[in-house]
Write a protein that holds these residues in place. Structure first.
Motif, PDB file in Angstrom:
ATOM      1  N   ASP A 197       0.835  -1.209   0.000  1.00 42.80           N
ATOM      2  CA  ASP A 197       0.000   0.000   0.000  1.00 42.80           C
ATOM      3  C   ASP A 197       0.867   1.256   0.000  1.00 42.80           C
ATOM      4  O   ASP A 197       0.587   2.225  -0.715  1.00 42.80           O
ATOM      5  CB  ASP A 197      -0.919   0.018   1.215  1.00 42.80           C
ATOM      6  CG  ASP A 197      -2.070  -0.967   1.082  1.00 42.80           C
ATOM      7  OD1 ASP A 197      -2.742  -1.241   2.100  1.00 42.80           O
ATOM      8  OD2 ASP A 197      -2.298  -1.462  -0.051  1.00 42.80           O
ATOM      9  N   ARG A 198       1.927   1.235   0.804  1.00 37.26           N
ATOM     10  CA  ARG A 198       2.805   2.402   0.868  1.00 37.26           C
ATOM     11  C   ARG A 198       3.607   2.558  -0.421  1.00 37.26           C
ATOM     12  O   ARG A 198       3.850   3.679  -0.869  1.00 37.26           O
ATOM     13  CB  ARG A 198       3.741   2.276   2.074  1.00 37.26           C
ATOM     14  CG  ARG A 198       3.001   2.377   3.396  1.00 37.26           C
ATOM     15  CD  ARG A 198       3.875   1.997   4.588  1.00 37.26           C
ATOM     16  NE  ARG A 198       3.131   2.074   5.839  1.00 37.26           N
ATOM     17  CZ  ARG A 198       3.631   1.745   7.018  1.00 37.26           C
ATOM     18  NH1 ARG A 198       4.877   1.281   7.120  1.00 37.26           N
ATOM     19  NH2 ARG A 198       2.879   1.867   8.115  1.00 37.26           N
ATOM     20  N   TYR A 199       3.989   1.429  -1.022  1.00 36.66           N
ATOM     21  CA  TYR A 199       4.704   1.526  -2.294  1.00 36.66           C
ATOM     22  C   TYR A 199       3.787   2.077  -3.385  1.00 36.66           C
ATOM     23  O   TYR A 199       4.220   2.845  -4.258  1.00 36.66           O
ATOM     24  CB  TYR A 199       5.247   0.163  -2.712  1.00 36.66           C
ATOM     25  CG  TYR A 199       6.131   0.224  -3.937  1.00 36.66           C
ATOM     26  CD1 TYR A 199       7.463   0.577  -3.828  1.00 36.66           C
ATOM     27  CD2 TYR A 199       5.625  -0.037  -5.198  1.00 36.66           C
ATOM     28  CE1 TYR A 199       8.279   0.657  -4.946  1.00 36.66           C
ATOM     29  CE2 TYR A 199       6.431   0.044  -6.327  1.00 36.66           C
ATOM     30  CZ  TYR A 199       7.758   0.384  -6.184  1.00 36.66           C
ATOM     31  OH  TYR A 199       8.554   0.478  -7.301  1.00 36.66           O
ATOM     32  N   THR A 200       2.522   1.708  -3.329  1.00 36.65           N
ATOM     33  CA  THR A 200       1.555   2.243  -4.300  1.00 36.65           C
ATOM     34  C   THR A 200       1.457   3.759  -4.190  1.00 36.65           C
ATOM     35  O   THR A 200       1.282   4.452  -5.187  1.00 36.65           O
ATOM     36  CB  THR A 200       0.173   1.609  -4.074  1.00 36.65           C
ATOM     37  OG1 THR A 200       0.278   0.196  -4.223  1.00 36.65           O
ATOM     38  CG2 THR A 200      -0.841   2.135  -5.076  1.00 36.65           C
ATOM     39  N   LEU A 201       1.592   4.290  -2.971  1.00 37.84           N
ATOM     40  CA  LEU A 201       1.531   5.742  -2.773  1.00 37.84           C
ATOM     41  C   LEU A 201       2.716   6.455  -3.411  1.00 37.84           C
ATOM     42  O   LEU A 201       2.581   7.559  -3.943  1.00 37.84           O
ATOM     43  CB  LEU A 201       1.475   6.061  -1.277  1.00 37.84           C
ATOM     44  CG  LEU A 201       0.199   5.646  -0.527  1.00 37.84           C
ATOM     45  CD1 LEU A 201       0.362   5.916   0.953  1.00 37.84           C
ATOM     46  CD2 LEU A 201      -1.007   6.393  -1.062  1.00 37.84           C
ATOM     47  N   ILE A 231       2.983  14.067  -6.106  1.00 42.09           N
ATOM     48  CA  ILE A 231       2.746  13.794  -4.685  1.00 42.09           C
ATOM     49  C   ILE A 231       1.457  14.462  -4.230  1.00 42.09           C
ATOM     50  O   ILE A 231       0.652  13.880  -3.494  1.00 42.09           O
ATOM     51  CB  ILE A 231       3.951  14.270  -3.841  1.00 42.09           C
ATOM     52  CG1 ILE A 231       5.171  13.355  -4.087  1.00 42.09           C
ATOM     53  CG2 ILE A 231       3.605  14.278  -2.360  1.00 42.09           C
ATOM     54  CD1 ILE A 231       6.430  13.820  -3.395  1.00 42.09           C
ATOM     55  N   GLY A 232       1.238  15.691  -4.689  1.00 39.35           N
ATOM     56  CA  GLY A 232       0.007  16.398  -4.326  1.00 39.35           C
ATOM     57  C   GLY A 232      -1.238  15.696  -4.821  1.00 39.35           C
ATOM     58  O   GLY A 232      -2.221  15.540  -4.088  1.00 39.35           O
ATOM     59  N   SER A 251      -1.862  12.845   3.843  1.00 41.34           N
ATOM     60  CA  SER A 251      -1.050  14.062   3.791  1.00 41.34           C
ATOM     61  C   SER A 251       0.149  13.870   2.865  1.00 41.34           C
ATOM     62  O   SER A 251       0.683  12.762   2.728  1.00 41.34           O
ATOM     63  CB  SER A 251      -0.563  14.433   5.190  1.00 41.34           C
ATOM     64  OG  SER A 251       0.404  13.500   5.654  1.00 41.34           O
ATOM     65  N   LYS A 252       0.570  14.976   2.254  1.00 38.81           N
ATOM     66  CA  LYS A 252       1.748  14.939   1.379  1.00 38.81           C
ATOM     67  C   LYS A 252       3.016  14.599   2.167  1.00 38.81           C
ATOM     68  O   LYS A 252       3.909  13.935   1.631  1.00 38.81           O
ATOM     69  CB  LYS A 252       1.906  16.293   0.671  1.00 38.81           C
ATOM     70  CG  LYS A 252       0.806  16.583  -0.330  1.00 38.81           C
ATOM     71  CD  LYS A 252       1.087  17.833  -1.136  1.00 38.81           C
ATOM     72  CE  LYS A 252       0.825  19.068  -0.324  1.00 38.81           C
ATOM     73  NZ  LYS A 252       0.944  20.303  -1.138  1.00 38.81           N
ATOM     74  N   ILE A 284       7.664  10.991   3.481  1.00 38.00           N
ATOM     75  CA  ILE A 284       8.389  10.144   4.438  1.00 38.00           C
ATOM     76  C   ILE A 284       8.608   8.748   3.839  1.00 38.00           C
ATOM     77  O   ILE A 284       9.716   8.199   3.888  1.00 38.00           O
ATOM     78  CB  ILE A 284       7.620  10.067   5.770  1.00 38.00           C
ATOM     79  CG1 ILE A 284       7.661  11.420   6.482  1.00 38.00           C
ATOM     80  CG2 ILE A 284       8.193   8.966   6.654  1.00 38.00           C
ATOM     81  CD1 ILE A 284       6.794  11.486   7.720  1.00 38.00           C
ATOM     82  N   TYR A 285       7.557   8.159   3.271  1.00 38.49           N
ATOM     83  CA  TYR A 285       7.678   6.839   2.648  1.00 38.49           C
ATOM     84  C   TYR A 285       8.649   6.891   1.476  1.00 38.49           C
ATOM     85  O   TYR A 285       9.460   5.962   1.284  1.00 38.49           O
ATOM     86  CB  TYR A 285       6.314   6.358   2.159  1.00 38.49           C
ATOM     87  CG  TYR A 285       5.315   6.086   3.253  1.00 38.49           C
ATOM     88  CD1 TYR A 285       3.947   6.159   3.017  1.00 38.49           C
ATOM     89  CD2 TYR A 285       5.724   5.735   4.539  1.00 38.49           C
ATOM     90  CE1 TYR A 285       3.021   5.905   4.014  1.00 38.49           C
ATOM     91  CE2 TYR A 285       4.808   5.486   5.539  1.00 38.49           C
ATOM     92  CZ  TYR A 285       3.468   5.572   5.282  1.00 38.49           C
ATOM     93  OH  TYR A 285       2.562   5.318   6.263  1.00 38.49           O
TER      94      TYR A 285
END
Length: 608
Positions: free
Chosen positions: A78-82, A100-101, A110-111, A116-117
């Motif tokens: 999920d975080r990699y998808t972001l 990112i926005g 939040s951006k 961070i990821y």
């Protein structure tokens, strides 16, 4: 120095992300701040470093993906998808921030969390760092050799470098089973043990994602267990938009090579019907405007312009789909195109690099190009060996104009709509009872009369005005000022006197008119400065710039002229004798005497 190298200088550890001749993109692996470009000379004091040093300094424990539980793997992916949409734009700060926005808005996060990821992943270049902090304590179940094998697989095999098992095995022996002189120790696991552990722990999902990337997995390998198009577009009215560069070179009427045209199309997701197309030399919002106009056009009349006769039912689309599905292309995300929602249309922007989510329009391009290419070999069509060494220069075979090629495209679309069999379409009992033929046009015509079909009727003028670019205009005594030009319309006297701002639509191709937008109503304003009539915005701006340059070039001469004028006036005034006893009596008599004294007979001496 290569891409993804680790460098160390004292307590500082950085990773190289991009390398250019004069500068390098790096990320601070300790602070994990956003990547920055630095001069190459700034890294002269840094030396090579290995991942183990970074892991030890940051107290990061390398984890094998299979050692993570389901929740951890889900959080990791999920975080990699972001962060995946922003990875291609790491070197472009503006585009990176923009992506990112948009990702933050799409996922309601939040951006800063996405940053961070992203920094965490870039610092370690290992997807497992994105897993949740909970760790499984099953290392005790593995022997030391098995831990080394797992480390080697993660380090050398499960990477985008796609190294072989033998290479990963060799690198493991080099790093874990050699002494300080790089001499292999007496005891070490065999390759058969290495391969056995790999086969025992191998997960296909992990294999595909780690070696080919998440996007490639989602596009080519993920299980297709959905209900197909029925779950996404259960009825007529969902249009998929996309563009492609055609695999053919064209010439102009003079026989000169022009290049490859751009085909933009809208495909109904339910029936597969091509709702409209535009063939042009320019893409972006310009082509989208032409596409929208073609969708609502009378297709029989349109084809007649090219000498092609069709039946109305073969291409009976003259309304806009209520939902338009696009990718993350800049033209689709532009304000100009998104203004179409004012007509009641919903626009869905799919994630970047996900063509499988709009497979209907991708299939359309494949079919159309495959249809005409086999008949146009040797006439500028590009073959699979394009750009390979020693390949034929297909530009030299170009012999068709845009008009010729558009006739071919229309014939291909007619075949695609009304004669190509739509295989594996999920027929319902109602469709079978109605004996609907397996052609896109037949499915479309049947679907228009069914519950859920949603098409929006809109006029040509209304559509064009909606898609025109907009800017802010200002009222003043001199009229409505738009793009540094003045416009007028009867009935706006109060606005001219009060001033204020307004939203204005304008046509970059002709500045003669603009349209004031208020409460969904367009009021036409006409240009006051007639010298700009019929010109496009670029030409007007060029004239304005040229005028300013001329005026700017004359500034120095003007200043010198003012100085000379002041000098002459002061010289004359200084030569006059001042008198304090000026008589102010009998002014009328004095004026008459001076008039007689200075009177001139202009006819005297005039030539007949």
């Amino acid at each position: 120095m290569k891409k993804h190298d680790l460098l160390k200088d004292g307590d500082n550890i950085i990773r190289v992300l991009e390398v250019k001749p004069d500068k390098i993109l790096i990320i601070d692996c300790i602070k994990r701040t956003m990547p920055v470009w630095v001069e190459s000379s700034a890294l002269d004091s840094f030396s090579g470093c290995i991942d183990e040093v970074l892991n030890e300094v940051t107290n990061f424990k390398v984890t094998f993906i299979d050692a993570l539980d389901a929740d951890q793997r889900k959080a990791m992916y999920d975080r990699y998808t972001l962060i995946a949409p922003s990875l291609p734009f790491i070197a472009d700060e503006r585009m990176r921030s923009k992506v990112i926005g948009s990702t933050a808005i799409e996922h309601n996060i939040s951006k800063q969390t996405i940053r961070i990821y992203l920094c965490l992943y870039l610092a370690y270049m290992n997807i497992t760092v994105l897993a949740s902090r909970k760790r499984l304590d099953d290392d005790a179940e593995l022997t030391k050799d098995e831990k080394n094998i797992r480390w080697a697989l993660n380090k050398f095999f499960y990477t985008t470098k796609k190294q072989s098992l033998m290479t990963a095995y060799t690198m493991m022996l080099k790093e874990k089973y050699c002494d300080g002189m790089s001499i292999l120790r007496d005891t070490y696991p065999s390759f058969y043990q290495f391969r056995y552990f790999y086969r025992k722990t191998k997960k296909m999902q992990n294999f595909y994602i780690s070696r080919d990337g998440l996007k490639n997995y989602q596009r080519n390998n993920r299980p297709l267990i959905g209900d197909g198009i029925q779950s996404f577009a259960p009825a007529i009215g969902v249009g998929m938009l996309d563009s492609t560069i055609c695999d053919i070179y064209l010439i102009n009427d003079a026989g000169n090579l022009v290049g490859r045209p751009i085909l933009t199309a809208c495909i109904d997701a339910y029936s597969g019907l091509c709702c409209g197309y535009v063939l042009s030399w320019a893409g972006g919002v310009y082509s989208l405007r032409g596409l929208m106009l073609n969708i609502i056009a009378d297709k029989a009349a349109w084809c007649k312009q090219f000498g092609i006769s069709i039946n109305a039912e073969d291409w009976s689309c003259d309304k806009l789909p209520a939902t338009l599905v696009t990718d993350m292309g800049s033209e689709y995300k532009s304000e100009n195109f998104e203004q179409i929602v004012e007509l009641g249309i919903k626009v869905i922007n799919l994630p970047s690099y996900r063509p499988e989510l709009k497979g209907m329009v991708e299939k359309f391009f494949d079919v159309i190009q495959a249809t005409y290419k086999k008949h146009l070999k040797g006439k500028g069509v590009i073959e699979p060996d394009y750009q390979e060494r020693g390949a034929h220069d297909y530009r030299k075979g170009a012999c068709m104009t845009m008009t010729d090629f558009e006739k071919i495209i229309i014939h291909c679309i007619i075949y695609y709509n009304s004669q190509r069999i739509v295989e594996n379409f999920p027929y319902t009992e109602a469709m079978i009872a109605a004996n609907v033929k397996p052609y896109a046009s037949c499915i479309w015509n049947w679907g228009k009369s069914q519950m859920g079909a949603y098409l929006i009727e809109v006029g040509t003028k209304e559509l064009v005005l909606t898609l025109l670019p907009r800017t802010t205009g200002k009222f003043s005594r001199f009229g409505l000022k738009v793009n540094k030009m003045r416009y007028h319309c009867d009935g706006y006297t109060e606005q001219y006197l009060k001033g204020g701002e307004a939203t204005v639509a304008y046509n970059p191709a002709d500045v003669t008119s603009v349209w004031l937008l208020k409460n969904g109503i367009y009021a036409k304003f006409t240009i006051i400065e007639s010298r700009f009539e019929g010109k496009d915005l670029t030409a007007v701006q060029s004239l304005q710039i040229a005028q300013r340059d001329i005026a700017k070039g004359a500034n120095q001469d003007n200043l010198q002229a003012q100085i000379n004028l002041a000098r002459h006036i002061e010289a004359i005034a200084g030569s006059v004798r001042s008198s304090a006893d000026v008589s102010v009596k009998n002014i009328q008599d004095s004026r008459k005497r001076e008039q007689r004294k200075h009177h001139r007979n202009y006819m005297k001496g005039a030539k007949p």
